[in-house]
Design a protein around this motif. Structure first.
Motif: not given
Length: 371
Positions: A90, A96, A101, A103-106, A108, A184, A314, A317
């Protein structure tokens, strides 16, 4: 540059070809890891078969475990000689990431599937032709090789008391299934849980649901041996969906439907079943990885009027610096026996490992890189 052996995919559909390559020394924020073993994940085959757009030629592998060989001047997280597991990458600076967050990196997709570092560079080339680069940094590691160059961010220190060659799959597949349940869905004591898919992710979810105290745990698959193993790992019921309608079977076992379901097969029809098997206010998690652009359908009113929730997940989490050591500790205490899923192969057997995985013969192949 260091000479290494690694498996390279040159064309859509493979095969993996064992090559002599050269690998750069670590930059200031990088860590050179001598790979002991690497798990093989469904996502490796997704990339090999170009269901996701991954540049070729490339060294895949993203469930590595090994020993720190060298560190960059700025690295403080690990030291030479540490035992480590490698995980996803990440960026650390997008919104994110800044709110945790990871796993929700812009970035990713670019960092994990782009085949390059964040600055667009690679670190690997053919040993006999240094002008020909090989794409690497798959999931920030490309660990189907004797050494991997990773960022300080995605290297996780683990206890030396744990069996290092076993731990690589915690970096992706195992943490995906377990994290989906624990992080999650937050499966709770006394609740009901159904895993649609009995591969490494689905069975990890079964073990996690058992550890979390769920009292009705159902495994759905089409392979009898996997269903039998699921019972040994904590499932209370199994359903062979080739023989029985799984939605009807779930509702027969659990009056009103399941509190939680998890879809790990990547098949739209199975996702619909996982949604339809839910109880009122139930939650379905999606971790299966189909081809990009895949669409699925569900009964809108059936979801809306019952308050069902559908959640994309993803990497479970996971905050891997915390979650991977926790899974290791659960394993060492006998509460998370993921070793029951694995079979070991040598690097020269990597294509056989892939074939066995795709045929369902082996649940979680692990490629040994050191003898």
């Amino acid at each position: 540059m260091r000479r290494i052996r690694a498996a390279v995919v040159y064309q859509k559909g493979g095969p993996f070809q064992i090559e002599d390559l050269r690998l750069e020394a670590p930059r200031t924020d990088e860590v050179l890891v001598r790979i002991v073993a690497t798990g093989m994940c469904h996502t490796d085959m997704v990339a090999r078969d170009q269901l996701y757009d991954v540049p070729l030629p490339v060294v895949l592998g993203h469930e590595g475990s090994g020993i720190v060989e060298q560190i960059g001047d700025g690295v403080r997280k690990v030291a030479v000689g540490n035992h480590v597991v490698l995980t996803y990458m990440w960026c650390g600076h997008c919104k994110p990431c800044l709110r945790g967050d990871l796993t929700y990196c812009e970035h990713f997709y670019a960092l994990n599937f782009g085949g390059v570092r964040e600055d667009g560079s690679t670190s690997t080339c053919l040993a006999n032709d240094t002008r020909r680069p090989i794409h690497d940094h798959f999931f920030g590691q490309s660990s189907f090789g004797t050494f991997a160059l990773v960022h300080e961010r995605n290297v996780i220190k683990v206890p030396e008391t744990a069996p290092l060659e076993l731990l690589g799959p915690l970096g992706c597949g195992i943490q995906t299934g377990a994290g989906a349940v624990i992080n999650t869905l937050k499966v709770s004591p006394g609740s009901s849980f159904v895993a649609f898919g009995g591969g490494a992710v689905g069975l990890s979810a079964v073990m996690a649901a058992h550890a979390a105290g769920a009292t009705t745990i159902i495994s759905v698959d089409v392979v009898p041996s996997r269903l039998a193993l699921a019972m040994e790992l904590g499932a209370t019921h199994t359903i062979n969906s080739r023989e029985t309608d799984p939605v009807e079977a779930v509702h027969k076992i659990i009056n009103g439907g399941a509190d939680f379901t998890l879809e790990s097969s990547g098949r739209p029809a199975v996702l619909r079943q996982a949604i339809d098997a839910l109880a009122i206010r139930g939650t379905c998690g999606i971790v299966g990885a189909p081809a990009l652009g895949t669409e699925a359908s569900f009964d809108v009113n059936g979801v809306m009027t019952t308050g069902k929730r559908i959640i994309g997940i993803v990497e479970g989490d996971s905050k891997p610096d915390l979650f991977i050591p926790a899974l290791v500790e659960l394993y060492q205490q006998g509460k998370f026996p993921f070793d029951r899923l694995v079979k070991f192969y040598s690097l020269d057997q990597i294509n056989q490992a892939a074939e066995d995985s795709e045929k369902g013969i082996t649940i979680k192949p692990i490629i040994r890189l050191q003898s």
